[in-house]
Motif scaffolding. Structure first.
Motif, PDB file in Angstrom:
ATOM      1  N   UNK A  38     -62.920 -46.433  47.665  1.00 39.81           N
ATOM      2  CA  UNK A  38     -64.271 -46.010  48.036  1.00 39.81           C
ATOM      3  C   UNK A  38     -64.905 -46.931  49.064  1.00 39.81           C
ATOM      4  N   UNK A  98     -67.307 -45.290  32.163  1.00 42.43           N
ATOM      5  CA  UNK A  98     -67.467 -44.550  33.421  1.00 42.43           C
ATOM      6  C   UNK A  98     -68.779 -43.786  33.393  1.00 42.43           C
ATOM      7  N   UNK A  99     -69.560 -43.896  34.441  1.00 39.21           N
ATOM      8  CA  UNK A  99     -70.701 -42.980  34.588  1.00 39.21           C
ATOM      9  C   UNK A  99     -70.553 -42.215  35.887  1.00 39.21           C
ATOM     10  N   UNK A 100     -71.258 -42.634  36.961  1.00 38.87           N
ATOM     11  CA  UNK A 100     -71.089 -41.853  38.201  1.00 38.87           C
ATOM     12  C   UNK A 100     -69.671 -41.976  38.722  1.00 38.87           C
ATOM     13  N   UNK A 101     -69.013 -43.077  38.415  1.00 35.75           N
ATOM     14  CA  UNK A 101     -67.587 -43.199  38.689  1.00 35.75           C
ATOM     15  C   UNK A 101     -67.226 -43.746  40.055  1.00 35.75           C
ATOM     16  N   UNK A 102     -68.224 -43.906  40.923  1.00 35.55           N
ATOM     17  CA  UNK A 102     -67.894 -44.284  42.301  1.00 35.55           C
ATOM     18  C   UNK A 102     -67.334 -45.700  42.392  1.00 35.55           C
ATOM     19  N   UNK A 104     -65.569 -47.087  40.036  1.00 32.92           N
ATOM     20  CA  UNK A 104     -64.505 -47.245  39.044  1.00 32.92           C
ATOM     21  C   UNK A 104     -63.127 -47.537  39.642  1.00 32.92           C
ATOM     22  N   UNK A 105     -62.701 -46.859  40.713  1.00 36.16           N
ATOM     23  CA  UNK A 105     -61.384 -47.231  41.260  1.00 36.16           C
ATOM     24  C   UNK A 105     -61.306 -48.723  41.603  1.00 36.16           C
ATOM     25  N   UNK A 107     -63.113 -51.109  40.297  1.00 36.82           N
ATOM     26  CA  UNK A 107     -63.139 -51.850  39.030  1.00 36.82           C
ATOM     27  C   UNK A 107     -61.734 -51.914  38.433  1.00 36.82           C
ATOM     28  N   UNK A 108     -61.039 -50.794  38.481  1.00 37.75           N
ATOM     29  CA  UNK A 108     -59.710 -50.726  37.872  1.00 37.75           C
ATOM     30  C   UNK A 108     -58.731 -51.605  38.643  1.00 37.75           C
ATOM     31  N   UNK A 133     -67.170 -56.785  41.847  1.00 36.23           N
ATOM     32  CA  UNK A 133     -67.360 -55.334  41.825  1.00 36.23           C
ATOM     33  C   UNK A 133     -68.732 -55.014  41.258  1.00 36.23           C
ATOM     34  N   UNK A 135     -71.537 -52.403  39.893  1.00 41.17           N
ATOM     35  CA  UNK A 135     -71.770 -51.086  39.296  1.00 41.17           C
ATOM     36  C   UNK A 135     -73.270 -50.966  39.132  1.00 41.17           C
TER      37      UNK A 135
ATOM     38  N   UNK C  11     -65.765 -38.589  28.410  1.00 37.23           N
ATOM     39  CA  UNK C  11     -66.414 -37.721  29.400  1.00 37.23           C
ATOM     40  C   UNK C  11     -65.421 -36.691  29.934  1.00 37.23           C
ATOM     41  N   UNK C  17     -62.181 -39.463  37.425  1.00 41.70           N
ATOM     42  CA  UNK C  17     -62.848 -40.633  38.003  1.00 41.70           C
ATOM     43  C   UNK C  17     -61.985 -41.888  37.937  1.00 41.70           C
ATOM     44  N   UNK C  24     -66.024 -36.651  45.783  1.00 42.00           N
ATOM     45  CA  UNK C  24     -67.372 -37.054  46.215  1.00 42.00           C
ATOM     46  C   UNK C  24     -67.545 -36.578  47.654  1.00 42.00           C
ATOM     47  N   UNK C 484     -73.839 -38.817  37.020  1.00 40.67           N
ATOM     48  CA  UNK C 484     -73.192 -39.874  36.249  1.00 40.67           C
ATOM     49  C   UNK C 484     -73.676 -40.010  34.824  1.00 40.67           C
TER      50      UNK C 484
END
Lengths: 155, 280, 798
Positions: A38, A98-102, A104-105, A107-108, A133, A135, C11, C17, C24, C484
């Motif tokens: 991202x 995870x929420x909005x997820x943007x 997350x990649x 973070x992982x 990172x 969030x 989720x 995700x 997106x 989210x």
């Protein structure tokens, strides 16, 4: 100036013609259609563009693609194998991290860097290892849970 | 489309021949990839990966850190932990993991930011820097290397190749960083202290502050005050005042001059205590 | 089948995700797509004399340039139409869009922007909200304000030309309240300009077909509101416009502006190609939306026994150049003051005021968080004035079911008291944990508490479709957004519950105005309550159709039938059941099933939440859908040598009704607290004397990181026991309330630690050092030699 380069990404070779000063982040996202990496800020502050370079977490927004030639790049797309999630990915799902997820990649990828080096981190080591990172959704607590769970799953 | 060209020389001579006011040397890229946006004159990046060395070596009397050594390499090195713990602390507080994995010590020093975190920690162990330019290789004390913010004696025409400092059994060091948050912060003030001790007597002191002047600074009056003194006889308030009165920081987007001045004196004092009591 | 309600199921979008496959808009590219970049003003206020883009247009790869005038839009807004897509004759803030370029690549567009020449005639701007509010302001931003189109009449203030709207709620008799009080507590409070910093920057892609049909793919958090405002701005029929959203990388109220949709549409129309516009991080700060800076004056009257007798509040909201959703913030910020406490004599007045600054609009809490920054600090000051414990003071005045609040609403499903009591106990646990170890040298610790609430808007409406496929899988379609918070997951859980299916056999489709019905957006903490109710009702309608069909097939009265796990059961005889497939007929190709009459099993429903009409003082039995209630305690550790504040512990309890997915509720609470820590200690957009934002980047506008949060064992989160009688399965909403308690709790904790009261946000290390210096100088003259003058953070000279 255009330049032809070969990048090794997730174990596969990609030949790509790019502007000489194209950033790895943009090449992944725009040229190679690998948008799992991202763009959050483009200035090395948010960590959303984190990839592994020769197994180590780096920021693809601060790396010129030509300088990544000859290196093994791993992106989020390369983590799950044959439809099976990596234990880190499983942990993020199960820990409700995870929420909005943007973010997350990234973070992982940072979690992978951390656990590859330090399979049983303390909480302080997790906070330090993940602090590149950002969030904005979760408040981080459940991501810390996910990293702990991932460490257990990999043990 | 800034339109930069990125060249990868194959030897030092070739690299040096490319350097001028309109080129940037790039190693880890963490500063360069940002700075090019505000420097429209820069048209060429000279990639020194592959021609400079990376790694930390221990000789009989000294420790050598090659220019391409990353902050992560430094913070994970048992040699650094043993001989320059302040440098380990400093590198482990730089930004965050990814930047530390990318950014090199050679780059951090060559960038000559007054807020650079590795610099005070290198200075308190009396590091010597080796660089090459058209005239050849030179080794000088790191404290003589910086000439202004972003400026060094190399004048954009040289390459740092390595750092070296003497192993000293009687040296204790400590580092403190004050940022606006606990990670990914640019130092509002940073401070490193190095004390060469003979028992409880201070044979020599290095008190270095960053982010309070155009370059990282030794606080000479404070160092002179400590010289030859037993730690128990150090008047910490007098030390505080010496530091306070020696510096004249400025306002910028991150902080105010007054805050910096006071906090620099405070952390110089607390880092001094930490170095003596807890440092190695 | 175990109940799906109250379960922490993963989720529905989690796997996409974590694998990087979630879509997106920021990531998307279409064949033939052009990239847009917006030209932004370099003055804060003035006339555009000329724009010359000829040199830019001559560059290879540049395809179009449009000025604000050439966009061809009508002024738009949420109620007051004051905003063009791009400035036309007048620019009203530094960084406002004045033209837009389309090129083959983003990089070419960037280069081309540098070649556009603009001539301005500068005018004297106004940046200070109190000056702007005055009767003779240095600048009048919208001289034609009173002639603008409106859909809800603004309440202007005579002789105050920069006020775009005002609001008032009043009850009781303030003067009598103060007369009956023993102590008066009166202060002025301020908050800074902050930004949402959604991780995915704002973006849109527009496509215009030959027949004029328009599709816009956008990262927004109010699908239908954006579509409707967009259609009005371009005078487009609703049937010709399709707006789509995908995974939205964070909203927090900040993705409700149609600028990205507008410029891409205008360029797509001009070029005949799809056009994309991705904001840079810098543009997110100056060109999207921010939170209103505020000046809030509060006067409280309290009796010695702790009774809050009177409260009068005046709120000045610095709205920036255009009203946007700020129009509604002016009105709705007032609910903050009526939601939690009994106040017999009460008034709140709020004013939305134009200044020459980036636009302020919706931001998690919709003005309520700023108002509660003031009132929850005031609560501590009131308690101190009468020597009462701060939580005891709150508990003495807290509303309970059956009370009437200061807006004269009848209070119900209010668990504020339960939250406060949980936090009181939680803080004892936290203290015990923290105080096991001695304090480090030069550190001082403090504890603070706060209550907090957030209303949810009404009247409001959501619609849903629920369809059963012939394989028994159930699909819900909603117009709500998924930025989210987990809306699609909780709606899927409700479907799974109603149809007694596992999560894998249900799904939610959203984010497409062509196939999903109307909704009012993921705003006002309303999504779960309203979409959930619509889904519930549509599911019931779908089940009614299934039962009616099965009744014929099974020859059992429909009311005796139950649908579960892809079968229809006779409740009088559970051994008698049929597979839902048996309700269909086999087609002639023997390849598929169809329903012979009546169409597919497809339920539809509208959920409407009404209110009772307010009187002239804006009093009514019911003004809102519900109130989220909460309480929080914070432990801070302050370094006396650097003034730095660390958050050592957080204890939170929120009343969100019956939680559908408890981990999703917890993560919202923890996330809201973190965002609020940023607002309390770090975040402020800084403008120089020309009005340029000088920290529009994540290097100098800092937000909390992992290391700015407390350790997990010092971070306790509780979901109060609660059940809203009108909520789907008893659920309410949560998103915004989670920010309401934190900043005041931090300020109250700082006061506890060092005895200094801060009135303005953010509270910086510099300010703490300055105050510690003052105290040192007062208390101990010997210490004063270490005291130096500390000024406010610099806003210039970088």
């Amino acid at each position: 100036m255009k330049r032809d380069i070969t990048l090794k990404i997730n174990g596969q070779s990609y030949e790509v013609r790019i502007e000489e000063d194209a950033l790895l982040m943009d090449v992944l996202r725009k040229n190679l259609y690998l948008p799992g990496t991202k763009k959050g800020c483009g200035e090395g502050e948010c960590g959303a563009c984190t990839v592994l370079v020769d197994g180590v977490s780096e920021l693809s927004c601060l790396m010129y693609a030509v300088m990544a030639e000859g290196k093994e790049i791993t992106t989020i797309e390369g983590l799950s194998k044959g439809g099976k999630l990596d234990p880190i990915q499983e942990a993020f799902v199960e820990a409700s991290a995870v929420q909005c997820g943007y973010c997350i990649p990234g973070m992982i990828m940072s979690t992978k860097n951390l656990l590859d080096k330090n399979p049983h981190p303390t909480e302080a080591e997790i906070l330090d290892g993940m602090s590149g990172n950002i969030c904005r959704c979760t408040g981080y607590k459940k991501i810390v849970d996910a990293v702990k769970l991932a460490a257990e799953k990999r043990a | 489309m800034v339109g930069l060209s990125i060249v990868k020389p194959t030897c030092l001579e070739e690299a040096l021949a490319l350097l001028n006011d309109d080129t940037f040397v790039i190693a880890g890229g963490t500063d360069v990839a940002i700075q090019v946006h505000t420097k429209p004159n820069v048209t060429k990046l000279v990639d020194v990966n592959g021609i400079l060395k990376k790694g930390i070596e221990e000789t009989k009397d000294s420790v050598i850190i090659y220019a391409l050594t990353t902050h992560t390499d430094v913070m994970e090195s048992p040699i650094i932990a043993k001989w320059a713990p302040a440098l380990k602390q400093a590198c482990s507080q730089v930004a965050a993991t990814q930047i530390r994995n990318m950014g090199t010590i050679g780059g951090n020093v060559s960038n000559a930011s007054p807020a650079g975190d590795s610099i005070p920690a290198l200075l308190v162990v009396d590091t010597k820097v080796t660089y090459v330019d058209a005239q050849g290789e030179k080794t000088i004390a790191l404290k003589d290397f910086f000439t202004g913010p972003g400026k060094t004696v190399m004048n954009k025409r040289g390459l740092v190749t390595k750092f070296e400092f003497a192993k000293a059994d009687n040296l204790k060091t400590a580092f403190t960083k004050v940022g606006k948050r606990n990670a990914m912060a640019i130092s509002v003030v940073n401070c490193a202290v190095g004390l060469y001790l003979d028992g409880d007597k201070i044979e020599k002191a290095n008190i270095v502050l960053g982010s309070i002047a155009p370059t990282t600074l030794h606080i000479k009056k404070a160092e002179e005050y400590l010289f030859g003194r037993k730690f128990a006889e150090v008047d910490l308030n007098a030390f505080w005042s010496l530091v306070f009165n020696s510096i004249n920081p400025i306002d910028d987007i991150r902080s105010t001059a007054a805050y910096r001045k006071q906090v620099a004196a405070n952390v110089a004092r607390s880092t001094l205590i930490t170095a003596y009591e807890g440092g190695k | 089948m175990p109940s799906m309600i109250g379960k922490g199921v993963p989720r529905v979008d989690a796997v996409a995700k974590v694998t990087g496959t979630a879509q997106y808009v920021y990531d998307m590219q279409f064949p033939g797509m052009l990239w847009a970049r917006v030209l932004r003003s370099t003055i804060a206020f003035g006339e555009i004399v000329s724009i010359d883009a000829s040199e830019a247009l001559a560059m290879p790869g540049v395809r179009a340039f449009l000025t604000g005038k050439e966009i061809g839009d009508d002024l738009h807004g949420t109620s007051l139409c004051d905003e063009p897509i791009l400035a036309r004759d007048i620019v009203r803030f530094y960084g406002e869009g004045i033209g837009v370029i389309a090129a083959d690549t983003e990089e070419i567009a960037n280069e081309a922007l540098k070649k556009v020449k603009v001539v301005y005639r500068e005018m004297k701007p106004v940046f200070d909200v109190e000056e702007a509010f005055s009767e003779n302001p240095p600048a009048i931003l919208h001289p034609d304000l009173r002639t603008y189109k409106t859909s809800r009449p603004p309440k202007f203030i005579e002789n105050r030309p920069n006020v775009y709207h005002s609001h008032r709620i009043q009850s009781g008799d303030l003067e009598q309240g103060y007369t009956d009080s023993d102590v008066i507590v009166e202060h002025e409070w301020r908050t800074a300009k902050i930004q949402h910093v959604q991780m995915e920057p704002h973006c849109a892609i527009a496509e215009v077909e030959a027949n004029g049909d328009v599709t816009v793919h956008a990262s927004i958090n109010t699908l239908y509101a954006c579509k409707n405002i967009f259609c009005r701005a371009f005078n487009l029929p609703k049937s010709k416009v399709r707006v789509r959203t995908y995974a939205v990388g964070g909203g927090f109220g900040g993705k409700q502006n149609i600028t990205t949709m507008g410029v891409t549409y205008a360029l797509a129309k001009a070029t005949g190609r799809p056009v994309k516009y991705n904001l840079t991080r810098e543009e997110v700060f100056i060109g999207a939306c921010t939170r209103h800076p505020t000046v809030i004056r509060v006067k409280d009257g309290v009796k010695k026994n702790g009774t809050l007798m009177a409260r009068d509040i005046e709120v000045l909201l610095d709205g920036g150049g255009y009203s946007e959703f700020g129009f509604l913030v002016v009105m709705n910020c007032c609910y903050a003051a009526i939601g939690t406490y009994k106040i017999p004599n009460f008034r709140i007045r709020s004013y939305g005021i134009y200044t020459n600054a980036p636009i302020c609009g919706a931001y998690r809490g919709f003005g309520n968080v700023q108002v509660q920054w003031a009132t929850e600090c005031q609560n501590d000051l009131c308690a101190e004035a009468i020597h009462m414990d701060p939580m005891e003071f709150r508990l003495k005045n807290v509303l309970i079911d059956g009370d009437r609040n200061p807006g004269r609403e009848i209070v119900f499903n209010n668990e504020a008291k339960q939250c406060m009591e949980w936090v009181e106990k939680g803080m004892e646990t936290l203290k015990e944990k923290l105080e096991r170890k001695p304090l480090p040298p030069n550190k001082v610790r403090g504890y603070g508490v706060s209550g907090g609430n957030k209303y949810s808007m009404a009247p409001t409406s959501s619609m849903a479709y629920v369809k059963m496929y012939e394989d028994g899988v159930v699909e819900g379609r909603i117009g709500g957004d998924e930025p989210g918070q987990g809306l699609f997951t909780v709606c899927a859980q409700m479907l799974a519950e109603i149809f007694e299916l596992p999560m894998s056999e249900v799904r939610i489709i959203g984010g497409d105005t062509q196939i999903c019905p109307y909704d009012e957006g993921s705003i006002s903490s309303r999504a779960t309550y309203n979409n959930g109710n619509a889904i519930r009702l549509a599911a019931e309608d779908c089940i009614r159709q299934i039962r009616e069909k099965a009744a014929i097939k099974m020859n059992v009265p429909a009311e005796k039938l139950k649908v579960a796990n892809k079968r229809v059961y006779n409740t009088d005889n559970v051994l008698e059941s049929i597979d839902v497939r048996d309700l269909y007929d086999l087609n002639i190709m023997a390849t598929g099933l169809y329903v012979k009459e009546g169409g597919e099993f497809c339920g539809k429903a509208t959920w409407f939440q009404g209110t009772c009409k307010p009187n002239e003082n804006y009093n009514s039995d019911r003004l809102c859908s519900f109130y989220t209630q909460g309480a929080q305690g914070i432990a801070v550790l302050i370094d006396k040598e650097t003034g730095k504040v660390d958050i050592e512990g957080i204890v939170s309890s929120y009343d969100t009704g019956n939680p559908i997915n408890p981990p999703l509720v917890e993560v919202q609470i923890e996330g809201g607290a973190m965002m609020a820590i940023g607002s309390a200690l770090m975040e402020a957009m800084i403008m120089d004397e020309k009005g340029q934002t000088i920290n529009a980047n994540l290097t100098n506008y800092i937000i909390p990181t992992f290391k700015d949060m407390p350790l997990e064992s010092h971070h306790m989160t509780n979901i109060a026991k609660s059940y809203h009688p009108n909520g789907p399965f008893g659920a309410k909403g949560l998103g915004e309330g989670t920010m309401s308690c934190t900043a005041p709790a931090i300020a109250n904790a700082i006061y506890d630690a060092i005895g200094v009261r801060f009135y303005d946000l953010p509270i910086t290390a510099e300010q703490i050092m300055a105050e510690l210096n003052k105290k040192a100088a007062e208390g101990d003259p010997a210490k004063a030699k270490e005291t130096v003058e500390v000024r406010e953070p610099a806003t210039i000279g970088v």
